[in-house]
Design a protein around this motif. Structure first.
Motif, PDB file in Angstrom:
ATOM      1  N   ASP A  95      86.780  13.319  30.559  1.00 31.31           N
ATOM      2  CA  ASP A  95      86.322  13.628  29.199  1.00 31.31           C
ATOM      3  C   ASP A  95      87.071  14.827  28.625  1.00 31.31           C
ATOM      4  O   ASP A  95      87.429  14.846  27.430  1.00 31.31           O
ATOM      5  N   ARG A  96      87.322  15.838  29.449  1.00 27.68           N
ATOM      6  CA  ARG A  96      88.063  17.001  28.974  1.00 27.68           C
ATOM      7  C   ARG A  96      89.485  16.615  28.576  1.00 27.68           C
ATOM      8  O   ARG A  96      90.013  17.051  27.531  1.00 27.68           O
ATOM      9  N   TYR A 121      89.350  14.607  25.394  1.00 24.84           N
ATOM     10  CA  TYR A 121      89.025  15.474  24.260  1.00 24.84           C
ATOM     11  C   TYR A 121      90.265  16.243  23.810  1.00 24.84           C
ATOM     12  O   TYR A 121      90.540  16.360  22.597  1.00 24.84           O
ATOM     13  N   ASP A 122      91.039  16.764  24.773  1.00 19.89           N
ATOM     14  CA  ASP A 122      92.239  17.506  24.419  1.00 19.89           C
ATOM     15  C   ASP A 122      93.230  16.632  23.667  1.00 19.89           C
ATOM     16  O   ASP A 122      93.832  17.062  22.652  1.00 19.89           O
ATOM     17  N   GLU A 147      83.651  14.130  33.915  1.00 19.83           N
ATOM     18  CA  GLU A 147      83.820  15.358  33.134  1.00 19.83           C
ATOM     19  C   GLU A 147      85.291  15.726  33.010  1.00 19.83           C
ATOM     20  O   GLU A 147      85.753  16.149  31.925  1.00 19.83           O
ATOM     21  N   ALA A 148      86.065  15.567  34.091  1.00 21.70           N
ATOM     22  CA  ALA A 148      87.502  15.854  34.026  1.00 21.70           C
ATOM     23  C   ALA A 148      88.206  14.903  33.063  1.00 21.70           C
ATOM     24  O   ALA A 148      89.073  15.310  32.267  1.00 21.70           O
TER      25      ALA A 148
END
Length: 426
Positions: free
Chosen positions: A41-42, A45-46, A38-39
């Motif tokens: 992916d964030r 994404y940014d 999740e980290a």
């Protein structure tokens, strides 16, 4: 007995707590994997949104004209995001490849939108490296301008997860060892009251049995003396004979209880002697031959030519075979057979007492070695005894680190098998 119970308690405690520990460690690892992805992916994404914001476009003749010159890695500007991105790809609104950075991609977009974990196929980067890829649509005022696909390596994340695996792999066995030691300690504490109560019961049984022997001997002696004095007066014979029989029966019960109390657990090494089993069984067969002839029973003894010896208490081992032979002769009808068989099986000396008697019902087989248990069939009718014979047999066999088994069929007979280890007694 208590050590075995303590081991069982410690084993189940370790298994239960160990299972919880393993499940907990697995849950921690899965949560850590999820958090790391999740980290990542964030972060991915940014970076993708920053690149998407650099896409310029114009609408000419109802068509979008996309300018990628200002997009990092795809345009002619600087590449501030090139450090940790493996490839960047731009597909138009129809899913056809327009521009890319990195290894050569497929000409048509064939992956779903969102996040995927894929394996690298770039020989320069190294095949087999895992990547985290995201595919996002880039929209303008008039609709979808195209699709931006970006990938970053999972190497750092995998390294951190590998370190966690190593920590868990080392920590779980060490913790299991501590749990096992704790279980052993706690089971010992839990068994102490039971052990103390059992020892008190043993002492009481032994003391009571010992104290009862003297009055019973006095009763028996006086009754026998009364029979001698009243030899000419038959009126006193029945009650005096009844007293004699009852005193003898109670004396046998006291002796059996005393035996059970004294020989609980392992035997003392100094009480053990080297015994020739061939000779012991042959002598016992001769001893019981007279009883078998009175009941018209055929008694045989089979033993190998090889000499079989083991360390045991001779008196106690003799009592084991005597009890089994007595029961076999007692419950075998006229014309039946009783066989004593000695065989050598690997590291065991196996003694079998086989009869063609009335047999034991299957429902009673699990309980016949319990103290004071008597089968509610013809076996217990007018047979006397208190149901301690087989309990004594089992206790003596276990005291010699052996085991006893029985198979039986009603109307066909029974087989009692005693297995004794040949190795030196520990």
């Amino acid at each position: 007995m208590f050590n075995e119970s303590r081991r069982n308690l410690a084993r189940w405690f370790t298994l239960s707590m160990g299972s919880i520990l393993v499940l907990f460690a697995g849950a921690i690892y899965q949560i850590e994997v999820k958090d790391k992805l999740e980290a990542l992916d964030r972060l991915l994404y940014d970076k993708t949104r920053v690149m998407a914001a650099s896409v310029h476009y114009e609408v000419r003749q109802n068509q979008n004209q996309v300018d990628l010159n200002h997009v990092s890695l795809l345009g002619s500007g600087s590449h501030p995001l090139a450090e940790d991105l493996i490839y960047v790809r731009w597909y138009n609104a129809q899913g056809r490849l327009v521009r890319f950075f990195g290894n050569s991609p497929p000409q048509q977009l064939n992956t779903p939108f969102g996040y995927l974990t894929v394996r690298s196929t770039d020989p320069l980067l190294g095949k087999g490296i895992w990547l985290r890829q995201v595919t996002l649509p880039v929209e303008g005022r008039t609709g979808v301008l195209g699709y931006l696909q970006v990938a970053t390596p999972l190497t750092e994340t995998q390294n951190r997860l590998t370190e966690l695996q190593i920590v868990l792999t080392l920590a779980v066995p060490l913790t299991l060892g501590l749990i096992a030691l704790t279980g052993w300690f706690l089971s010992g504490l839990a068994m102490q009251p039971i052990r103390q109560a059992y020892q008190q019961l043993q002492r009481f049984t032994a003391d009571a049995s010992h104290e009862l022997r003297s009055p019973l001997s006095a009763i028996l002696t006086n009754a026998q003396l009364g029979l001698l004095i009243a030899a000419d007066d038959t009126r006193y014979h029945p009650p005096l004979e009844n007293i004699v029989d009852s005193a003898k029966s109670m004396g046998a019960l006291v002796n059996n209880l005393l035996l059970l109390a004294r020989h609980q657990g392992r035997l003392a090494p100094e009480s053990l002697k080297l015994i020739n089993l061939n000779e012991l069984l042959s002598n016992l067969a001769t001893q019981f031959l007279a009883l078998a002839e009175v009941q018209n029973i055929k008694l045989t003894c089979e033993s190998p030519a090889q000499r079989i010896e083991l360390l045991a208490d001779p008196d106690l081992l003799r009592q084991v075979v005597e009890n089994l032979l007595y029961n076999a002769c007692k419950y075998t009808p006229v014309g039946g057979t009783v066989k004593i068989r000695l065989v050598l099986h690997s590291h065991l000396a196996v003694i079998q007492i086989i009869d063609t008697g009335i047999g034991i019902p299957e429902v009673d087989l699990p309980y016949i070695f319990d103290r004071f248990y008597r089968v509610d069939t013809d076996r217990s009718q007018d047979s006397g005894g208190f149901g301690l014979g087989l309990a004594i047999v089992e206790q003596i066999v276990k005291a010699h680190s052996g085991q006893i088994q029985v198979t039986s069929e009603v109307g066909k007979g029974s087989t009692f098998q005693v297995e004794l280890p040949l190795k030196p007694y520990h």
